[in-house]
Design a protein around this motif. Structure first.
Motif, mmCIF file in Angstrom:
data_model
loop_
_atom_site.group_PDB
_atom_site.id
_atom_site.type_symbol
_atom_site.label_atom_id
_atom_site.label_comp_id
_atom_site.label_asym_id
_atom_site.label_seq_id
_atom_site.Cartn_x
_atom_site.Cartn_y
_atom_site.Cartn_z
ATOM 1 N N MET A 129 49.553 42.391 27.772
ATOM 2 C CA MET A 129 48.694 42.088 28.915
ATOM 3 C C MET A 129 49.507 41.604 30.108
ATOM 4 O O MET A 129 49.297 42.050 31.249
ATOM 5 C CB MET A 129 47.657 41.038 28.525
ATOM 6 C CG MET A 129 46.756 40.572 29.678
ATOM 7 S SD MET A 129 45.861 41.923 30.475
ATOM 8 C CE MET A 129 44.683 42.332 29.180
ATOM 9 N N SER A 130 50.442 40.697 29.877
ATOM 10 C CA SER A 130 51.246 40.170 30.987
ATOM 11 C C SER A 130 52.134 41.246 31.594
ATOM 12 O O SER A 130 52.291 41.310 32.819
ATOM 13 C CB SER A 130 52.096 38.993 30.503
ATOM 14 O OG SER A 130 52.938 39.378 29.437
ATOM 15 N N PHE A 131 52.711 42.105 30.750
ATOM 16 C CA PHE A 131 53.536 43.193 31.276
ATOM 17 C C PHE A 131 52.680 44.162 32.092
ATOM 18 O O PHE A 131 53.108 44.652 33.146
ATOM 19 C CB PHE A 131 54.234 43.932 30.136
ATOM 20 C CG PHE A 131 55.492 43.255 29.664
ATOM 21 C CD1 PHE A 131 55.694 41.898 29.865
ATOM 22 C CD2 PHE A 131 56.484 43.969 29.011
ATOM 23 C CE1 PHE A 131 56.851 41.265 29.432
ATOM 24 C CE2 PHE A 131 57.650 43.348 28.576
ATOM 25 C CZ PHE A 131 57.829 41.991 28.791
ATOM 26 N N ALA A 132 51.469 44.441 31.606
ATOM 27 C CA ALA A 132 50.564 45.321 32.347
ATOM 28 C C ALA A 132 50.212 44.720 33.703
ATOM 29 O O ALA A 132 50.157 45.427 34.719
ATOM 30 C CB ALA A 132 49.291 45.581 31.533
ATOM 31 N N LEU A 133 49.995 43.411 33.731
ATOM 32 C CA LEU A 133 49.707 42.740 35.001
ATOM 33 C C LEU A 133 50.881 42.840 35.962
ATOM 34 O O LEU A 133 50.702 43.028 37.171
ATOM 35 C CB LEU A 133 49.353 41.271 34.742
ATOM 36 C CG LEU A 133 47.977 41.008 34.144
ATOM 37 C CD1 LEU A 133 47.864 39.564 33.662
ATOM 38 C CD2 LEU A 133 46.884 41.303 35.160
ATOM 39 N N GLY A 134 52.098 42.707 35.435
ATOM 40 C CA GLY A 134 53.279 42.845 36.268
ATOM 41 C C GLY A 134 53.393 44.234 36.873
ATOM 42 O O GLY A 134 53.740 44.394 38.052
ATOM 43 N N LEU A 135 53.082 45.245 36.071
ATOM 44 C CA LEU A 135 53.151 46.623 36.565
ATOM 45 C C LEU A 135 52.069 46.899 37.601
ATOM 46 O O LEU A 135 52.335 47.473 38.660
ATOM 47 C CB LEU A 135 53.016 47.600 35.388
ATOM 48 C CG LEU A 135 54.168 47.621 34.385
ATOM 49 C CD1 LEU A 135 53.836 48.545 33.222
ATOM 50 C CD2 LEU A 135 55.465 48.064 35.047
ATOM 51 N N ILE A 136 50.836 46.449 37.304
ATOM 52 C CA ILE A 136 49.709 46.733 38.205
ATOM 53 C C ILE A 136 49.809 45.925 39.498
ATOM 54 O O ILE A 136 49.700 46.477 40.605
ATOM 55 C CB ILE A 136 48.376 46.411 37.506
ATOM 56 C CG1 ILE A 136 48.162 47.335 36.310
ATOM 57 C CG2 ILE A 136 47.202 46.546 38.487
ATOM 58 C CD1 ILE A 136 47.023 46.897 35.410
ATOM 59 N N GLY A 137 50.006 44.631 39.350
ATOM 60 C CA GLY A 137 49.925 43.740 40.509
ATOM 61 C C GLY A 137 51.172 43.655 41.350
ATOM 62 O O GLY A 137 51.118 43.183 42.491
ATOM 63 N N TYR A 138 52.287 44.115 40.818
ATOM 64 C CA TYR A 138 53.533 44.020 41.579
ATOM 65 C C TYR A 138 54.177 45.381 41.791
ATOM 66 O O TYR A 138 54.342 45.827 42.923
ATOM 67 C CB TYR A 138 54.499 43.046 40.892
ATOM 68 C CG TYR A 138 54.088 41.611 41.098
ATOM 69 C CD1 TYR A 138 54.595 40.875 42.167
ATOM 70 C CD2 TYR A 138 53.155 41.005 40.281
ATOM 71 C CE1 TYR A 138 54.184 39.572 42.399
ATOM 72 C CE2 TYR A 138 52.736 39.703 40.496
ATOM 73 C CZ TYR A 138 53.256 38.990 41.559
ATOM 74 O OH TYR A 138 52.838 37.705 41.784
#
Length: 364
Positions: free
Chosen positions: A108-117
């Motif tokens: 989840m955190s890696f996905a957030l990094g990819l999506i949001g950044y």
């Protein structure tokens, strides 16, 4: 009032562990005192954190003015590499917390990094190339309003009739600040609006998705350490940036391969890459994590409109000019919308606690 208080003490003396107060006046007083304490320890921290995140992210507005002939992809590479290394070092320092993480936390955190950044930044950068460096950010200016509406739809916090006015102010303020972006000269300079505008919409969608997904993920992980979560997100973004490098070289988007990386030439790249890694990446992400843990999306998203105010102010300072009348009015309207939203949120939460209140909470 005195009779109500005496009734409370008698009930507690008889061994009643819980008592519901239905006396409106006393309920309001007690709930107001309880909420004031929580406001100081939680909501106020969240508001300050959201404003700090907006200030940190506003530094992105000045990147084109400080990196010389290097591209925004060059600064992104150095920024994410530095923030990724620092994040990884922090995870090693917090190994006791990290080893207890589940696979779902990492994903989840890696996905957030990819999506949001990463995806957000690449879409925004490409939009700036095709639609121009002014029109693309202007489309993104409405992201806070869309995010606030989506957040209140997903997790209703305040009645829509109370949010309509500050949302309207935010929309008007953002349009006024960015109105100059849509003059004929600016539009004429854009290489391809048909490609650039959809990319700007994609970037906006990524940020809204990131905001909602991050809030939901943290709500399911109430014990998550804010620093660890931020480090995980930045690690994911950095790994994604490394994976993009071969494609970037094929597309020839990195000017560093042509200009070189010597200190005499690339000093601004190193300096500002480090500054943005510490502030806009790590600092902004950490502040936003704190805000997401303490505020509903409807409030935190409204506070992010201040990024436009901070960014416009920094841009004006770099260009050595005063704001136009529309820019000035727009920033004032934005500030008014933020202040009204905070007052509404504070007031509605206080009143909402008044009708019923558990006596045990008085001593907690």
């Amino acid at each position: 009032m005195d009779k109500a208080k005496a009734h409370i003490h008698k009930a507690k003396a008889r061994g009643h562990r819980s008592l519901t107060i239905r006396t409106p006046a006393l309920g309001i007083l007690v709930s107001a005192g309880r909420y004031t304490g929580r406001m100081k320890s939680s909501v106020l921290i969240g508001i300050v954190a959201a404003l700090l995140a907006a200030l940190a992210w506003s530094l992105n507005f000045i990147v084109p003015f400080v990196i010389g002939d290097y591209s925004i992809f060059d600064i992104a590479l150095f920024r994410f590499l530095i923030s990724g290394l620092l994040a990884f070092a922090y995870l090693m320092f917090k190994w006791k917390n990290v080893r207890n993480l589940r696979v779902g936390d990492w994903l989840m955190s890696f996905a957030l990094g990819l999506i949001g950044y990463l995806v957000y930044f690449q879409a925004l950068a490409a939009a700036a190339v095709y639609a121009g460096p002014v029109i693309a950010p202007a489309f993104l200016a409405l992201v806070p309003v869309v995010l606030a509406i989506a957040g209140n739809l997903q997790h209703p916090t305040i009645a829509w009739r109370h949010l309509a006015f500050p949302f309207t102010l935010a929309t008007i303020g953002l349009l006024l600040v960015n109105w100059g972006s849509f003059d004929q000269a600016t539009i004429g300079e854009a290489p391809s609006l048909l490609i650039g505008i959809p990319l700007a919409i994609l970037a906006a969608a990524c940020w809204v998705w990131f905001g909602l997904l991050n809030q939901s993920a943290l709500a399911k992980r109430p014990q998550m350490n804010a620093g660890v979560w931020t480090a995980l997100i930045m690690t994911g973004a950095s790994l994604g940036m490394l994976a993009f490098v071969p494609f970037g070289l094929l597309l020839n988007v990195f000017a560093s391969s042509r200009l070189g990386l010597g200190w005499n030439v690339a000093a601004p790249l190193y300096i500002w890459g480090t500054v943005l890694a510490l502030t806009a990446s790590l600092g902004g992400a950490l502040a936003w994590t704190f805000a997401s843990q303490r505020l509903p999306v409807a409030l935190s998203a409204q506070l992010i409109t201040m990024e436009t105010v901070f960014g416009t102010t920094l841009g004006l300072l770099i260009r050595h000019r005063w704001p136009t009348l529309m820019e000035g009015v727009g920033m004032i309207v934005l500030l008014a919308g933020v202040v009204i939203t905070i007052r509404i949120f504070h007031g509605r939460r206080s009143v909402a606690l008044a009708p019923e209140f558990d006596v045990n909470c008085i001593d907690s």
